[in-house]
Design a protein around this motif. Structure first.
Motif, PDB file in Angstrom:
ATOM      1  N   GLU A 530      51.117  24.922  37.293  1.00 61.61           N
ATOM      2  CA  GLU A 530      50.818  25.975  36.191  1.00 61.61           C
ATOM      3  C   GLU A 530      49.534  25.844  35.504  1.00 61.61           C
ATOM      4  OE1 GLU A 530      54.442  25.923  34.366  1.00 61.61           O
ATOM      5  OE2 GLU A 530      53.937  24.489  32.657  1.00 61.61           O
ATOM      6  N   TYR A 531      49.077  26.716  34.944  1.00 63.47           N
ATOM      7  CA  TYR A 531      47.879  26.781  34.168  1.00 63.47           C
ATOM      8  C   TYR A 531      47.634  27.855  33.009  1.00 63.47           C
ATOM      9  CZ  TYR A 531      45.233  30.281  36.960  1.00 63.47           C
ATOM     10  OH  TYR A 531      44.680  31.356  37.732  1.00 63.47           O
ATOM     11  N   GLN A 532      46.855  27.778  32.142  1.00 61.40           N
ATOM     12  CA  GLN A 532      46.536  28.675  31.081  1.00 61.40           C
ATOM     13  C   GLN A 532      44.986  28.453  30.781  1.00 61.40           C
ATOM     14  OE1 GLN A 532      48.433  28.644  26.983  1.00 61.40           O
ATOM     15  NE2 GLN A 532      49.152  30.867  27.803  1.00 61.40           N
ATOM     16  N   LEU A 533      44.360  29.551  30.963  1.00 55.94           N
ATOM     17  CA  LEU A 533      42.970  29.736  30.922  1.00 55.94           C
ATOM     18  C   LEU A 533      42.566  30.689  29.816  1.00 55.94           C
ATOM     19  CD1 LEU A 533      40.160  28.795  32.067  1.00 55.94           C
ATOM     20  CD2 LEU A 533      40.008  30.953  33.108  1.00 55.94           C
ATOM     21  N   ARG A 534      41.926  30.056  28.800  1.00 57.28           N
ATOM     22  CA  ARG A 534      41.355  31.095  27.559  1.00 57.28           C
ATOM     23  C   ARG A 534      39.984  31.081  27.578  1.00 57.28           C
ATOM     24  NH1 ARG A 534      40.036  29.245  22.407  1.00 57.28           N
ATOM     25  NH2 ARG A 534      40.803  27.122  22.961  1.00 57.28           N
ATOM     26  N   TRP A 535      39.443  32.465  27.579  1.00 61.27           N
ATOM     27  CA  TRP A 535      37.989  32.674  27.692  1.00 61.27           C
ATOM     28  C   TRP A 535      37.580  33.776  26.546  1.00 61.27           C
ATOM     29  CZ3 TRP A 535      35.849  36.501  31.399  1.00 61.27           C
ATOM     30  CH2 TRP A 535      34.398  36.641  31.466  1.00 61.27           C
ATOM     31  N   LEU A 545      44.451  34.033  30.504  1.00 54.23           N
ATOM     32  CA  LEU A 545      45.218  34.148  32.173  1.00 54.23           C
ATOM     33  C   LEU A 545      46.049  32.930  32.225  1.00 54.23           C
ATOM     34  CD1 LEU A 545      45.288  35.310  34.910  1.00 54.23           C
ATOM     35  CD2 LEU A 545      43.260  33.926  35.491  1.00 54.23           C
ATOM     36  N   SER A 546      47.260  33.309  32.688  1.00 52.21           N
ATOM     37  CA  SER A 546      48.155  32.168  33.032  1.00 52.21           C
ATOM     38  C   SER A 546      48.734  32.293  34.419  1.00 52.21           C
ATOM     39  CB  SER A 546      49.304  31.674  32.054  1.00 52.21           C
ATOM     40  OG  SER A 546      50.188  32.986  31.929  1.00 52.21           O
ATOM     41  N   GLN A 547      49.025  31.558  35.307  1.00 54.32           N
ATOM     42  CA  GLN A 547      49.705  31.533  36.344  1.00 54.32           C
ATOM     43  C   GLN A 547      50.501  30.498  36.651  1.00 54.32           C
ATOM     44  OE1 GLN A 547      46.520  32.419  39.401  1.00 54.32           O
ATOM     45  NE2 GLN A 547      47.544  34.539  39.564  1.00 54.32           N
ATOM     46  N   THR A 548      51.733  30.387  37.320  1.00 56.22           N
ATOM     47  CA  THR A 548      52.830  29.472  37.760  1.00 56.22           C
ATOM     48  C   THR A 548      53.026  29.700  39.151  1.00 56.22           C
ATOM     49  OG1 THR A 548      53.620  29.384  35.379  1.00 56.22           O
ATOM     50  CG2 THR A 548      54.770  28.417  37.202  1.00 56.22           C
ATOM     51  N   ALA A 563      63.536  31.654  40.106  1.00 55.64           N
ATOM     52  CA  ALA A 563      62.431  31.629  39.560  1.00 55.64           C
ATOM     53  C   ALA A 563      61.193  32.246  40.474  1.00 55.64           C
ATOM     54  CB  ALA A 563      61.712  30.442  38.835  1.00 55.64           C
ATOM     55  N   PRO A 564      60.291  33.140  40.260  1.00 60.76           N
ATOM     56  CA  PRO A 564      59.171  33.455  41.206  1.00 60.76           C
ATOM     57  C   PRO A 564      58.275  32.606  41.494  1.00 60.76           C
ATOM     58  CG  PRO A 564      58.776  34.166  38.849  1.00 60.76           C
ATOM     59  CD  PRO A 564      60.078  33.585  38.755  1.00 60.76           C
ATOM     60  N   LYS A 565      58.055  32.721  42.854  1.00 63.40           N
ATOM     61  CA  LYS A 565      57.199  31.709  43.585  1.00 63.40           C
ATOM     62  C   LYS A 565      55.963  31.845  42.927  1.00 63.40           C
ATOM     63  CE  LYS A 565      59.349  31.244  48.141  1.00 63.40           C
ATOM     64  NZ  LYS A 565      59.037  31.138  49.415  1.00 63.40           N
ATOM     65  N   LEU A 566      55.196  32.863  42.499  1.00 65.02           N
ATOM     66  CA  LEU A 566      54.277  33.015  41.929  1.00 65.02           C
ATOM     67  C   LEU A 566      54.484  33.974  40.647  1.00 65.02           C
ATOM     68  CD1 LEU A 566      51.124  32.804  41.499  1.00 65.02           C
ATOM     69  CD2 LEU A 566      50.611  34.782  43.183  1.00 65.02           C
ATOM     70  N   ALA A 567      53.897  33.718  39.397  1.00 70.17           N
ATOM     71  CA  ALA A 567      54.145  34.519  38.487  1.00 70.17           C
ATOM     72  C   ALA A 567      52.699  34.547  37.553  1.00 70.17           C
ATOM     73  CB  ALA A 567      55.154  34.298  37.382  1.00 70.17           C
TER      74      ALA A 567
END
Length: 657
Positions: A530-535, A545-548, A563-567
Motif C-alpha cells: 500500500e502507498y499514499q502519495l501527496r502532491w 492518492l492511495s492504493q492498497t 478485503a478488496p484485492k485492489l482499493a
C-alpha cells in the motif's frame, strides 16, 4: 444467485485517477491565471509531523516504528464527512460501512472479518474507547466525538499491541481533540439535506491563563441506508478542561456521553425482526502530568466508562410453529450493561541524544452483565494487568532502533507478551527505509467464550441460538513489514509506502449452523502493498492518492474476500480566490464482502464526493457555507446486499465567534 443490482464494471485503477487528475489540472489551469505566485520548494517543505501515539513517545513521522496516516483538521473538514468512520475510507487499507446494523458504522483494516470492528484499537486522547459489550468493537467509540472538536487523527497502519495490547492487533486509530485554548468563544453549525440529514452542533469555550474549558453538544441524524431499518440519531455531549497550575503540572478533565438511536433487523426474519434499539455510553477521564525536568516526566491517567444497550422485541410463536395461538409470543431481549475502569502510569525519560525511553503499567477492569446474552444474572469480570516499554535507540548516525513490548495478564485468558523490533534507516535527508517484525495476540472476548443465548416460553426452553466456547485460544499475529517514507521537494511530492506480510494463526470464526459458536479452525496470511502519495502541483492545490493491493491467502468455502484485492482513493483539494475551496474525492475498490458475507454479498464500490465551500467573514466573526454531494454515481451496496448507499447532498452553515 444473481446480485440484487447489476455488478459494477471491473476496476480501472489507472483511468479514473488519470481522469480526476485531468479534471484537477483543468481547474488548476483556470485558477492559476488568478494566482500569480507559484509554489516553491520552501512552500512544500514543512516541519516533519510529530506523531504522539505509535510508541507512546512523541516522534518524528520518519522515526516511528510503523506507517502512519495523519488526518489533520483541513483534511477532515475538506472531506465533507459527517463522522469519523466515513472519514477513514481515505486511509490506505481501510474498509468502511455506514450501516448501523451492528450498532454503529464500522471500520476495518486489511479485512472485515466479522460483524464488529474488534481487531483495531481506538484511542481518544489516550483513553481506550472500545466496547466490552460488543466484543471489543470500536464502532460506537468512533461516534463519540464531534468532528469539529478533533485536532487530528493518527492512524497506525499495522499491529501495535506492543504499545496498547490485544485490541491493537491490526492497527490503532488515535483521535486527538483540540486544545481548549484554541476553541474559546462560541461556535455553531447546522447541516440539512437529502435523506433526512439534520445535524446540529454548538460549542462554548471559555477560560483564562489559569485554565480553559470547552463544552460541545451535537446531534447527527439521517434516514439511513436505503433498505435498512429506521432512522439514525447520534446525540453526544463532551466537556474538556485544561488546567495549568504552574509550569510543571498539567491537569485535564474530560466528561462525555453518547446515545445512538437507530433500527436493525430484517423484514420477515422471526429471530431478527425490524425493531429499534438504543446504545448509551458515558465516560469520565482525569489526566495528570508532571514535568520533572527538561528530559523527564511522569503521567497518570484515570478513566471510567459505562455503556448500556437496549433492544427488546416480541417474537410471535405462531410464525415459528402453528401449534401456538396467534397471541402467544416471547419477549426477546439483547439488553445488557458493561463498564471499565482504567489506571495508567507512564514515565518518559530522555537519557541522551542517543536513547529515549517510555515505560509504565496499566490496570484495567471490565465488567459485563446481560441475562439475554449469557443466560445468567452474574457479572463477568475480566481484569487486565499490563506492563509496557519502548526504547528509541540511535545506534549510529542515521540508524534508529525502536524496541518495545507489552506483557499482559488477563484474569480470564492468562499471559501474553507482544514484542516489536523496528529499524529506521535515514538514507539521506527526507528519505527513510523502515523494516521490522512484531507479534501480537487477541484473546477471546467474553461473548466468544461464554455466550449462551436461549429463548424460553413459560420456563420451557424453545431454542438456543448461540453459545461460546471456553476452549478458544488467542489469535496470534506475526507481522513483517518494509516501509519507505520519502520527500521530493523538486516535484513537491511525498510518498509513504508499506509492504506487509501478516500471518494470523488460531483465527476465531463464527460458525453458520445453529446454535452459532466460535472456532479456532483457520490460519491464513494477509500480504500486500500500500502507498499514499501527496502532491502539491501548484499553490493552493493538493492531490492525495492511495492504493492498497491485498491478498488473503485462504477463505472458507463460499465466503467472499474480506478485503478488496485492489482499493484506490484519490482526493483533490483546491483553494480558489474568494475563500472558495473545492474538493473532489473518489474511492474505488474491487469486490469484497462486508463483515463476514458470502459471494452473494460481495460488492465492488465506486463513490465520488464533491465539496464546494465558501468562507465567510463579518468583522471579527468567521464562518463557512459548504455544499457536499456524496456518491454522485450509482448506489452501491453497504454492509448487506439489501442496503444501498445512495446519492445524497447536504448544506452546512458554520459560524464562529
Amino acid at each position: 444467485m444473481r446480485p440484487a443490482f447489476p455488478a459494477f464494471h471491473p476496476l480501472s485503477s489507472l483511468l479514473f485517477p488519470a481522469a480526476l487528475l485531468t479534471g484537477g489540472l483543468l481547474v488548476g489551469s483556470l485558477s492559476q491565471a488568478q494566482v500569480v505566485a507559484s509554489v516553491s520548494e520552501k512552500d512544500f517543505l514543512s516541519d516533519m509531523p510529530i506523531v504522539l501515539s505509535v510508541s507512546r513517545l512523541p516522534q518524528r513521522l520518519d522515526e516511528t516504528p510503523g506507517a502512519v496516516t495523519i488526518l489533520d483538521r483541513d483534511m477532515i473538514r475538506n472531506s465533507g464527512a459527517r463522522d469519523v468512520a466515513d472519514l477513514l475510507r481515505l486511509v490506505p487499507g481501510f474498509q468502511v460501512s455506514n450501516a448501523f446494523e451492528s450498532v454503529a458504522p464500522l471500520v476495518s483494516y486489511h479485512g472485515a472479518f466479522g460483524d464488529y470492528s474488534n481487531r483495531l484499537e481506538l484511542q481518544i486522547d489516550g483513553r481506550s474507547a472500545y466496547s466490552p459489550y460488543f466484543i471489543g468493537s470500536i464502532g460506537p467509540g468512533l461516534q463519540s466525538v464531534a468532528l469539529e472538536d478533533i485536532e487530528r487523527i493518527e492512524v497506525l497502519r499495522g499491529s501495535n499491541s506492543a504499545s496498547y495490547g490485544a485490541r491493537a492487533i491490526l492497527g490503532v486509530i488515535n483521535i486527538v481533540t483540540r486544545d481548549t485554548a484554541n476553541t474559546l468563544g462560541v461556535q455553531g453549525a447546522i447541516t440539512v439535506g437529502d435523506n433526512g440529514i439534520r445535524d446540529t452542533q454548538a460549542r462554548l469555550g471559555w477560560g483564562d491563563w489559569r485554565g480553559t474549558f470547552r463544552l460541545t453538544a451535537d446531534t447527527r441524524e439521517d434516514d439511513g441506508l436505503a433498505g435498512a431499518n429506521g432512522q439514525n440519531r447520534v446525540s453526544r455531549i463532551n466537556f474538556r478542561s485544561d488546567i495549568r497550575a504552574n509550569g510543571s503540572d498539567e491537569v485535564q478533565v474530560r466528561l462525555g456521553a453518547l446515545k445512538i438511536d437507530s433500527g436493525r433487523g430484517t423484514a420477515g426474519n422471526i429471530g431478527d425482526p425490524l425493531r429499534p434499539f438504543a446504545f448509551e455510553s458515558s465516560y469520565a477521564q482525569l489526566d495528570y502530568k508532571r514535568i520533572l525536568n527538561a528530559n523527564e516526566d511522569v503521567a497518570l491517567k484515570l478513566s471510567h466508562t459505562q455503556e448500556r444497550y437496549t433492544d427488546v422485541f416480541p417474537v410471535y410463536l405462531r410464525q415459528w410453529k402453528p401449534v401456538f395461538a396467534a397471541n402467544d409470543f416471547i419477549p426477546v431481549s439483547a439488553n445488557g450493561t458493561a463498564s471499565s475502569d482504567v489506571v495508567t502510569v507512564q514515565h518518559t525519560l530522555r537519557n541522551s541524544d542517543v536513547v529515549r525511553l517510555v515505560w509504565g503499567g496499566e490496570l484495567r477492569s471490565e465488567r459485563i452483565q446481560s441475562q439475554a446474552l449469557y443466560n445468567t444474572q452474574s457479572v463477568f469480570v475480566n481484569d487486565f494487568t499490563r506492563l509496557f516499554g519502548n526504547v528509541e535507540w540511535c545506534v549510529a548516525k542515521n540508524w534508529l532502533f525502536n524496541i518495545g513490548a507489552l506483557a499482559e495478564h488477563s484474569s480470564d485468558t492468562g499471559d501474553t507478551v507482544a514484542p516489536r523490533l523496528m529499524l529506521n534507516w535515514h538514507l539521506t535527508p527526507g528519505h527513510t527505509l523502515r523494516a521490522g517484525i512484531s507479534k501480537a495476540y487477541r484473546p477471546p472476548s467474553n461473548f466468544e467464550s461464554y455466550a449462551d443465548v436461549r429463548y424460553f416460553w413459560h420456563g420451557l426452553q424453545l431454542l438456543q441460538t448461540a453459545h461460546g466456547s471456553s476452549q478458544l485460544r488467542a489469535e496470534e499475529l506475526v507481522s513483517k513489514e518494509l516501509g519507505y517514507l520519502g520527500e521530493f521537494p523538486d516535484w513537491r511530492m511525498a510518498l509513504d509506502a508499506r509492504l506487509f506480510d501478516e500471518k494470523i494463526d488460531n483465527f476465531m470464526r463464527i460458525t453458520n449452523q445453529a446454535p452459532k459458536t466460535y472456532l479456532n479452525d483457520e490460519d491464513f496470511a494477509i500480504r500486500g502493498f500500500e502507498y499514499q502519495l501527496r502532491w502539491q502541483p501548484w499553490q493552493g492545490a493538493q492531490v492525495v492518492l492511495s492504493q492498497t493491493r491485498t491478498n488473503i491467502t485462504t477463505v472458507q468455502p463460499g465466503d467472499a474476500l474480506a478485503a478488496p484485492k485492489l482499493a484506490s482513493t484519490i482526493s483533490y483539494v483546491h483553494s480558489l480566490p474568494g475563500q472558495v475551496t473545492l474538493t473532489l474525492a473518489r474511492t474505488d475498490s474491487s469486490r469484497w464482502a462486508s463483515f463476514g458475507g458470502n459471494e452473494d454479498d460481495a460488492q465492488a464500490t465506486r463513490r465520488t464526493d464533491l465539496r464546494l465551500a465558501k468562507g465567510l467573514r463579518w468583522g471579527t466573526r468567521r464562518g463557512e457555507v459548504a455544499l457536499v454531494v456524496q456518491n454522485m454515481g450509482s448506489a452501491y451496496r453497504d454492509y448487506q446486499k439489501e442496503f444501498l448507499f445512495q446519492k445524497q447532498a447536504y448544506l452546512t452553515l458554520r459560524l464562529d465567534d
